[in-house]
Design a protein around this motif. Sequence first.
Motif, PDB file in Angstrom:
ATOM      1  N   LEU A 274       0.606  -1.099  -0.064  1.00  6.94           N
ATOM      2  CA  LEU A 274       0.036   0.055   0.033  1.00  6.94           C
ATOM      3  C   LEU A 274       0.759   1.102   0.126  1.00  6.94           C
ATOM      4  CD1 LEU A 274      -2.940   1.163   0.095  1.00  6.94           C
ATOM      5  CD2 LEU A 274      -2.642   1.253   2.407  1.00  6.94           C
ATOM      6  N   VAL A 275       0.605   2.209  -0.913  1.00 11.13           N
ATOM      7  CA  VAL A 275       1.606   3.207  -0.991  1.00 11.13           C
ATOM      8  C   VAL A 275       0.689   4.412  -1.344  1.00 11.13           C
ATOM      9  CG1 VAL A 275       3.551   2.188  -1.887  1.00 11.13           C
ATOM     10  CG2 VAL A 275       2.100   2.820  -3.460  1.00 11.13           C
ATOM     11  N   GLY A 276       1.092   5.495  -0.925  1.00 12.58           N
ATOM     12  CA  GLY A 276       0.540   6.995  -1.152  1.00 12.58           C
ATOM     13  C   GLY A 276       1.479   8.064  -1.674  1.00 12.58           C
ATOM     14  N   GLY A 277       1.000   8.919  -2.620  1.00 11.58           N
ATOM     15  CA  GLY A 277       2.014   9.962  -2.896  1.00 11.58           C
ATOM     16  C   GLY A 277       1.211  11.449  -2.810  1.00 11.58           C
ATOM     17  N   TYR A 278       1.908  12.423  -2.384  1.00 13.28           N
ATOM     18  CA  TYR A 278       1.410  13.793  -2.726  1.00 13.28           C
ATOM     19  C   TYR A 278       2.164  14.635  -3.410  1.00 13.28           C
ATOM     20  CZ  TYR A 278      -0.123  18.493  -1.108  1.00 13.28           C
ATOM     21  OH  TYR A 278      -0.577  19.673  -1.014  1.00 13.28           O
ATOM     22  N   ASP A 279       1.547  15.377  -4.532  1.00 17.94           N
ATOM     23  CA  ASP A 279       2.019  16.081  -5.540  1.00 17.94           C
ATOM     24  C   ASP A 279       2.116  17.542  -4.796  1.00 17.94           C
ATOM     25  OD1 ASP A 279       2.734  17.939  -7.513  1.00 17.94           O
ATOM     26  OD2 ASP A 279       2.090  16.321  -8.929  1.00 17.94           O
ATOM     27  N   ALA A 280       3.373  18.265  -4.685  1.00 14.39           N
ATOM     28  CA  ALA A 280       3.386  19.604  -3.666  1.00 14.39           C
ATOM     29  C   ALA A 280       2.986  20.479  -4.812  1.00 14.39           C
ATOM     30  CB  ALA A 280       4.609  19.796  -3.219  1.00 14.39           C
ATOM     31  N   VAL A 281       3.152  20.290  -6.164  1.00 12.49           N
ATOM     32  CA  VAL A 281       2.686  21.540  -6.929  1.00 12.49           C
ATOM     33  C   VAL A 281       1.290  21.350  -7.388  1.00 12.49           C
ATOM     34  CG1 VAL A 281       3.202  22.480  -9.475  1.00 12.49           C
ATOM     35  CG2 VAL A 281       5.143  21.281  -8.077  1.00 12.49           C
TER      36      VAL A 281
ATOM     37  N   GLU B  53      -2.530  17.606  -5.221  1.00 14.96           N
ATOM     38  CA  GLU B  53      -3.279  16.232  -4.877  1.00 14.96           C
ATOM     39  C   GLU B  53      -2.350  15.340  -5.065  1.00 14.96           C
ATOM     40  OE1 GLU B  53      -6.465  16.384  -4.836  1.00 14.96           O
ATOM     41  OE2 GLU B  53      -7.015  18.498  -5.306  1.00 14.96           O
ATOM     42  N   GLY B  54      -2.739  14.051  -5.029  1.00 17.05           N
ATOM     43  CA  GLY B  54      -2.311  12.690  -5.075  1.00 17.05           C
ATOM     44  C   GLY B  54      -2.748  11.601  -5.332  1.00 17.05           C
ATOM     45  N   ALA B  55      -2.322  10.496  -5.039  1.00 14.06           N
ATOM     46  CA  ALA B  55      -3.035   9.044  -5.279  1.00 14.06           C
ATOM     47  C   ALA B  55      -2.434   8.074  -4.223  1.00 14.06           C
ATOM     48  CB  ALA B  55      -2.674   8.899  -6.589  1.00 14.06           C
ATOM     49  N   ILE B  56      -3.279   7.211  -4.252  1.00  8.32           N
ATOM     50  CA  ILE B  56      -3.137   5.769  -3.343  1.00  8.32           C
ATOM     51  C   ILE B  56      -3.277   4.869  -4.332  1.00  8.32           C
ATOM     52  CG2 ILE B  56      -4.095   4.549  -1.539  1.00  8.32           C
ATOM     53  CD1 ILE B  56      -5.150   7.024  -0.316  1.00  8.32           C
ATOM     54  N   LYS B  57      -2.313   3.731  -4.008  1.00 14.39           N
ATOM     55  CA  LYS B  57      -2.255   2.506  -4.807  1.00 14.39           C
ATOM     56  C   LYS B  57      -2.040   1.381  -4.069  1.00 14.39           C
ATOM     57  CE  LYS B  57       0.739   2.233  -8.347  1.00 14.39           C
ATOM     58  NZ  LYS B  57       1.611   2.276  -9.338  1.00 14.39           N
ATOM     59  N   GLY B  58      -2.773   0.246  -4.160  1.00 11.26           N
ATOM     60  CA  GLY B  58      -2.660  -0.953  -3.316  1.00 11.26           C
ATOM     61  C   GLY B  58      -2.278  -2.300  -4.537  1.00 11.26           C
ATOM     62  N   ARG B  59      -1.804  -3.279  -3.940  1.00 11.20           N
ATOM     63  CA  ARG B  59      -1.269  -4.386  -4.672  1.00 11.20           C
ATOM     64  C   ARG B  59      -1.157  -5.592  -4.005  1.00 11.20           C
ATOM     65  NH1 ARG B  59       2.747  -4.845  -9.935  1.00 11.20           N
ATOM     66  NH2 ARG B  59       3.398  -6.969  -9.603  1.00 11.20           N
TER      67      ARG B  59
ATOM     68  N   ASN C 273      -7.195   8.477  -7.721  1.00  9.30           N
ATOM     69  CA  ASN C 273      -6.716   9.655  -7.883  1.00  9.30           C
ATOM     70  C   ASN C 273      -7.409  10.789  -7.183  1.00  9.30           C
ATOM     71  OD1 ASN C 273      -5.911  12.246  -8.782  1.00  9.30           O
ATOM     72  ND2 ASN C 273      -6.475  11.817 -11.062  1.00  9.30           N
ATOM     73  N   THR C 274      -6.965  11.474  -6.394  1.00 10.97           N
ATOM     74  CA  THR C 274      -7.682  12.357  -5.326  1.00 10.97           C
ATOM     75  C   THR C 274      -8.414  13.232  -6.090  1.00 10.97           C
ATOM     76  OG1 THR C 274      -5.657  13.969  -4.961  1.00 10.97           O
ATOM     77  CG2 THR C 274      -5.931  12.090  -3.462  1.00 10.97           C
ATOM     78  N   ASP C 275      -8.072  13.945  -7.146  1.00 13.33           N
ATOM     79  CA  ASP C 275      -9.223  14.748  -7.993  1.00 13.33           C
ATOM     80  C   ASP C 275      -9.049  14.199  -9.564  1.00 13.33           C
ATOM     81  OD1 ASP C 275     -10.185  16.593  -9.672  1.00 13.33           O
ATOM     82  OD2 ASP C 275      -9.130  18.291  -8.711  1.00 13.33           O
TER      83      ASP C 275
ATOM     84  N   TRP D 224      -9.859   6.316 -11.060  1.00 13.40           N
ATOM     85  CA  TRP D 224      -9.628   5.072 -10.508  1.00 13.40           C
ATOM     86  C   TRP D 224      -8.764   4.403 -11.731  1.00 13.40           C
ATOM     87  CZ3 TRP D 224     -11.424   1.128 -13.491  1.00 13.40           C
ATOM     88  CH2 TRP D 224     -12.875   1.258 -14.130  1.00 13.40           C
ATOM     89  N   ALA D 225      -8.174   3.489 -11.746  1.00 10.12           N
ATOM     90  CA  ALA D 225      -7.368   2.466 -12.402  1.00 10.12           C
ATOM     91  C   ALA D 225      -7.257   1.037 -11.885  1.00 10.12           C
ATOM     92  CB  ALA D 225      -5.830   3.148 -13.042  1.00 10.12           C
ATOM     93  N   VAL D 226      -7.315   0.145 -12.672  1.00  8.60           N
ATOM     94  CA  VAL D 226      -7.044  -1.215 -12.151  1.00  8.60           C
ATOM     95  C   VAL D 226      -6.074  -1.869 -13.058  1.00  8.60           C
ATOM     96  CG1 VAL D 226      -8.181  -3.442 -11.633  1.00  8.60           C
ATOM     97  CG2 VAL D 226      -9.358  -1.199 -10.898  1.00  8.60           C
ATOM     98  N   TRP D 227      -5.224  -2.624 -12.505  1.00  8.80           N
ATOM     99  CA  TRP D 227      -4.358  -3.426 -13.086  1.00  8.80           C
ATOM    100  C   TRP D 227      -4.367  -5.011 -12.859  1.00  8.80           C
ATOM    101  CZ3 TRP D 227      -3.449   1.020 -10.900  1.00  8.80           C
ATOM    102  CH2 TRP D 227      -2.876   2.145 -11.671  1.00  8.80           C
ATOM    103  N   LEU D 228      -4.570  -5.969 -13.806  1.00 12.41           N
ATOM    104  CA  LEU D 228      -4.447  -7.450 -13.443  1.00 12.41           C
ATOM    105  C   LEU D 228      -3.228  -8.016 -14.430  1.00 12.41           C
ATOM    106  CD1 LEU D 228      -7.997  -8.198 -13.842  1.00 12.41           C
ATOM    107  CD2 LEU D 228      -6.944  -7.852 -11.752  1.00 12.41           C
ATOM    108  N   GLY D 229      -2.409  -8.859 -13.749  1.00 11.61           N
ATOM    109  CA  GLY D 229      -1.610  -9.693 -14.515  1.00 11.61           C
ATOM    110  C   GLY D 229      -1.272 -11.161 -14.143  1.00 11.61           C
ATOM    111  N   ALA D 230      -0.802 -11.922 -14.881  1.00 12.14           N
ATOM    112  CA  ALA D 230      -0.862 -13.408 -14.644  1.00 12.14           C
ATOM    113  C   ALA D 230       0.514 -13.745 -15.572  1.00 12.14           C
ATOM    114  CB  ALA D 230      -1.961 -14.236 -14.881  1.00 12.14           C
ATOM    115  N   LYS D 231       1.154 -15.070 -14.770  1.00  8.08           N
ATOM    116  CA  LYS D 231       2.195 -15.611 -15.650  1.00  8.08           C
ATOM    117  C   LYS D 231       2.347 -16.994 -15.246  1.00  8.08           C
ATOM    118  CE  LYS D 231       7.375 -15.100 -16.207  1.00  8.08           C
ATOM    119  NZ  LYS D 231       8.540 -14.322 -15.973  1.00  8.08           N
ATOM    120  N   TYR D 232       2.563 -17.793 -16.275  1.00  7.56           N
ATOM    121  CA  TYR D 232       2.758 -19.133 -16.238  1.00  7.56           C
ATOM    122  C   TYR D 232       3.968 -19.609 -16.873  1.00  7.56           C
ATOM    123  CZ  TYR D 232       1.814 -24.058 -15.481  1.00  7.56           C
ATOM    124  OH  TYR D 232       1.709 -25.544 -15.422  1.00  7.56           O
TER     125      TYR D 232
END
Length: 367
Positions: free
Chosen positions: A231-238, A241-247, A264-266, A280-288
């Motif tokens: 779980l990560v979060g970032g704040y853009d000082a300029v 606004e910012g964003a949160i992402k989990g994986r 996305n906060t905005d 929002w955005a969602v990513w999925l991935g798989a490998k065999y």
Amino acid sequence: MNIKSLLLGSAAALAAVSGAQAADAIVAAEPEPMEYVRVCDAFGTGYFYIPGTETCLKIGGYLRVEWKGGDVQGTGQNTFPGGGGDSWNTRTRATLKFSTATDTEYGALKTYAEVEFQKDNNNGGSTNLAHGYIEFAGFLLGYTDSLFAGGYIGGGYSNNDYILVNYGDTARNQIRYTYGDTSNGFSFTAGVEDSSDNSGDFLGDSDKVDTYVPNVVGGMSYSTGGFQAFLVGGYDAVVEEGAIKGRINATFGAFSAYVMAGWNTDGDYQNDYAQWYGDWAVWLGAKYQFTEKLAIYGDFNFMDQGATDSDGNFTDAGKFETSIGLDYAIVPGFKVRPEVSYVADYDQIAGDKAEDWGGMIRFQRDF
């Protein structure tokens, strides 16, 4: 004893002494011992001691050749230069990696540098410092991928050029501190990152200026066996606004997969960490891994993508991206990776859909 015997004995003694002195005079000095390169196994394979020091050095890299065709981003975005419209492009990249490590009373002192030399199509070449940082006592100082992505939370399985699995995966100068407790699998990290240049580039707003206030990022992870969570979060000082992402990552024998989501906060704007329009955005991935040499993989991306109608009003649209490919090791250290990609943009204003296909093949020699 007569005089003759005495003289003969004295002459023999003098000859023996003078002969010994002459022999001593021509003895060559011992050669200085030669210092051979010593293997350093304290920090993993490939390291050796720099002669005359206790610092270990590892040198590696790769040579990569790529051929790409199609226009899955519509306007050539995230394709090689000159790729706007349906076309094909080429790229050759040589990368050198340098790692050093030294034991100290406070733990290992490490450095890492990665330099890329690249030629796109037949255009002029470019040189880029992809990474350059120092690690010491839990701190990382220098230039590398943002804590919001990259080596911390991870990317996708694909070649990561057509499909933007790593939205928000940008490198910048930074200072971060990581605390990890191996006994329970938890780690915590936080840092500040240089906010200059990034926001203006992503927003396309030339009026954006630098600020003395840095971006702030933080994250935590948990790992046990074949399971990892981030779980990560970032704040853009300029942009302020910012964003949160989990994986979540999971591995079951030869099969591995991940699911990742970002908010996305905005959603009306991009920022350093939410580099997509929409909420929002969602990513999925798989490998065999079929065999020791052959694997098949796929990445899939869904996002709420902002759009503007003819009156300038912002509304939602959707986007779907996918890349599917093979990873085949011809011999150890030499791989070929063919990949096909598809992108669909769903325009809810016009009520239609735009579709694009593309493909690429990559040859890479690691050393």
